[in-house]
Scaffold this active site. Structure first.
Site, short mmCIF file in Angstrom:
data_model
loop_
_atom_site.label_atom_id
_atom_site.label_comp_id
_atom_site.label_asym_id
_atom_site.label_seq_id
_atom_site.Cartn_x
_atom_site.Cartn_y
_atom_site.Cartn_z
N THR A 189 5.66 -2.07 -58.33
CA THR A 189 5.04 -1.18 -57.35
C THR A 189 4.68 0.16 -57.95
O THR A 189 3.71 0.80 -57.54
CB THR A 189 6.00 -0.99 -56.14
N TYR B 47 0.34 -3.24 -50.23
CA TYR B 47 -0.29 -2.93 -51.51
C TYR B 47 -0.18 -4.13 -52.45
O TYR B 47 0.54 -5.10 -52.17
CB TYR B 47 0.39 -1.71 -52.15
N THR C 194 10.90 -3.09 -58.44
CA THR C 194 12.27 -2.90 -57.94
C THR C 194 12.97 -4.22 -57.62
O THR C 194 14.20 -4.28 -57.62
CB THR C 194 12.26 -2.03 -56.67
N ASP C 195 12.19 -5.26 -57.32
CA ASP C 195 12.80 -6.47 -56.75
C ASP C 195 13.83 -7.13 -57.67
O ASP C 195 14.87 -7.61 -57.20
CB ASP C 195 11.71 -7.50 -56.38
N LYS D 233 19.65 -3.12 -55.63
CA LYS D 233 18.66 -2.71 -54.64
C LYS D 233 19.26 -2.96 -53.26
O LYS D 233 19.64 -4.10 -52.94
CB LYS D 233 17.35 -3.51 -54.80
N GLU E 114 42.60 -15.85 -59.07
CA GLU E 114 41.69 -16.82 -59.71
C GLU E 114 40.24 -16.55 -59.36
O GLU E 114 39.52 -17.43 -58.90
CB GLU E 114 42.07 -18.23 -59.28
N1 ASP Z 1 7.50 -6.53 -55.42
C1 ASP Z 1 7.56 -5.28 -56.16
C2 ASP Z 1 8.10 -5.60 -57.54
O1 ASP Z 1 9.25 -5.87 -57.65
C3 ASP Z 1 8.44 -4.32 -55.45
C4 ASP Z 1 8.61 -2.99 -56.12
O2 ASP Z 1 8.36 -2.80 -57.29
O3 ASP Z 1 9.09 -2.07 -55.41
O4 ASP Z 1 7.37 -5.60 -58.50
#
Ligand code: ASP
Length: 323
Positions: free
Chosen positions: A25, A39, A104-105, A175, A295
């Site tokens: 992103t 987006y 972020t994913d 996340k 364990e």
């Molecule tokens: N779907 C995006 C990614 O992981 C989400 C992000 O970057 O926030 O590339």
């Protein structure tokens, strides 16, 4: 060694910072500037991202595009290439640190992979954004500026993530929110530090450990082991696990309820898988906490997805007899 924490690092190191772009992103664009969620990720190059941060214009920075993808689609081939490029640049004497722009994913998965394979003696800073580059208040440029500051911090080492002014260690980063700009957390450990006007105030030690070595990732990715995650839940059945075993799965991570408890139907199928020689690692599906007890196994403190990375690495051949 006496503890010097918390510590502040106001003087940035001279030397080159290499920024490796992989998409996400942070490199995303939307048709409308007010649209923070509708987006397309991975549209702008890492060079474009740098242009949006005038404070970095005069800095000693090199940019390289390693991949261009939405990190939900992260794959073994990209991991292999990224690890190779990170290792290549880390070996250069003039390079003080690496920044990796990432989605972020799956950021926490890549962070753990790089930490375990390279355990770098210089900083490798993963940076991302929750809003696309076209957003009214894009978070990417500030995050990138902060990431470069961390990469230039004297004594920095290991793989960390920088978002929303906070620095998270590779093993702790998660996340935890679907759309807020401050979407990452380090759970009980707390963040490694915060970036304040270009200076890192650090609360915890840098990630450390023995590297498995880049050779661990050397083979054809088509031959990498197949490791899946299954989840325990109300009404769970063993059929899914049995189907995975029949299809040739090489390792299983189970996201258990609470402190590692499993639905009895799932537990039966997992016991069968283990009896057939397939490693089964237990984690928790809880958002916070670790498995506690006599364990709990090797993945007690890992998220299911980081445990999947760890089991994958353990199942890959060890060319030099590394751990
Ligand atoms: N779907 C995006 C990614 O992981 C989400 C992000 O970057 O926030 O590339």
């Amino acid at each position: 060694m006496p503890s010097t924490l918390p510590s502040t690092s106001p003087t940035p190191l001279p030397g080159t910072v290499v920024i490796l772009g992989t998409g996400g992103t942070i490199a995303g664009t939307s048709a409308a500037a007010g649209d923070n969620v509708g987006y397309t990720a991975a549209q702008r190059t890492v060079g474009d991202l740098l242009v949006a941060v005038p404070a970095l214009a005069a800095a000693a920075i090199e940019a390289e595009q390693v991949a261009q993808l939405d990190s939900k689609d992260m794959d073994a081939a990209t991991w292999q290439r990224l690890a190779q490029r990170v290792a290549h640049h880390l070996a250069r004497a003039e390079v003080v640190g690496i920044v990796v722009t990432h989605g972020t994913d799956t950021l926490e998965e890549t962070a753990w992979l790089l930490q375990r394979v390279l355990a770098p003696a210089k900083p490798v800073v993963l940076v991302a954004a929750m809003r696309p580059a076209t957003a009214l208040a894009a978070d990417g440029p500030q995050n990138l500026l902060d990431a470069v500051a961390v990469a230039r911090t004297a004594g920095a080492r290991g793989v960390v993530a920088v978002l929303a002014g906070r620095v998270h260690a590779a093993g702790a980063v998660r996340k935890v929110h679907t759309y807020r700009a401050d979407a990452f957390d380090s759970g009980d450990a707390g963040p490694l530090g915060v970036v304040e006007e270009g200076a890192l105030r650090r609360f915890a030690d840098w990630p450390a450990g023995a590297p498995l070595g880049l050779d661990r990732l050397a083979g054809d990715v088509a031959d990498w082991p197949w490791v899946e995650i299954v989840t325990s839940h109300a009404g769970a059945r063993g059929d899914g696990v049995r189907a995975l075993v029949a299809a040739g799965v090489n390792g299983l991570v189970v996201a258990a309820t609470g402190n590692g408890t499993l639905h009895q139907a799932l537990a039966e199928a997992l016991d069968e898988a283990a009896a057939a020689g397939i490693p089964v690692w237990r984690t928790t599906r809880c958002a916070a906490g670790v498995l506690v007890g006599p364990e709990v196994g090797p993945a007690a403190a890992m998220s299911p997805w980081q445990a999947r990375v760890e089991l994958l690495l353990q199942l890959l051949p060890s060319p030099r007899g590394a751990n």
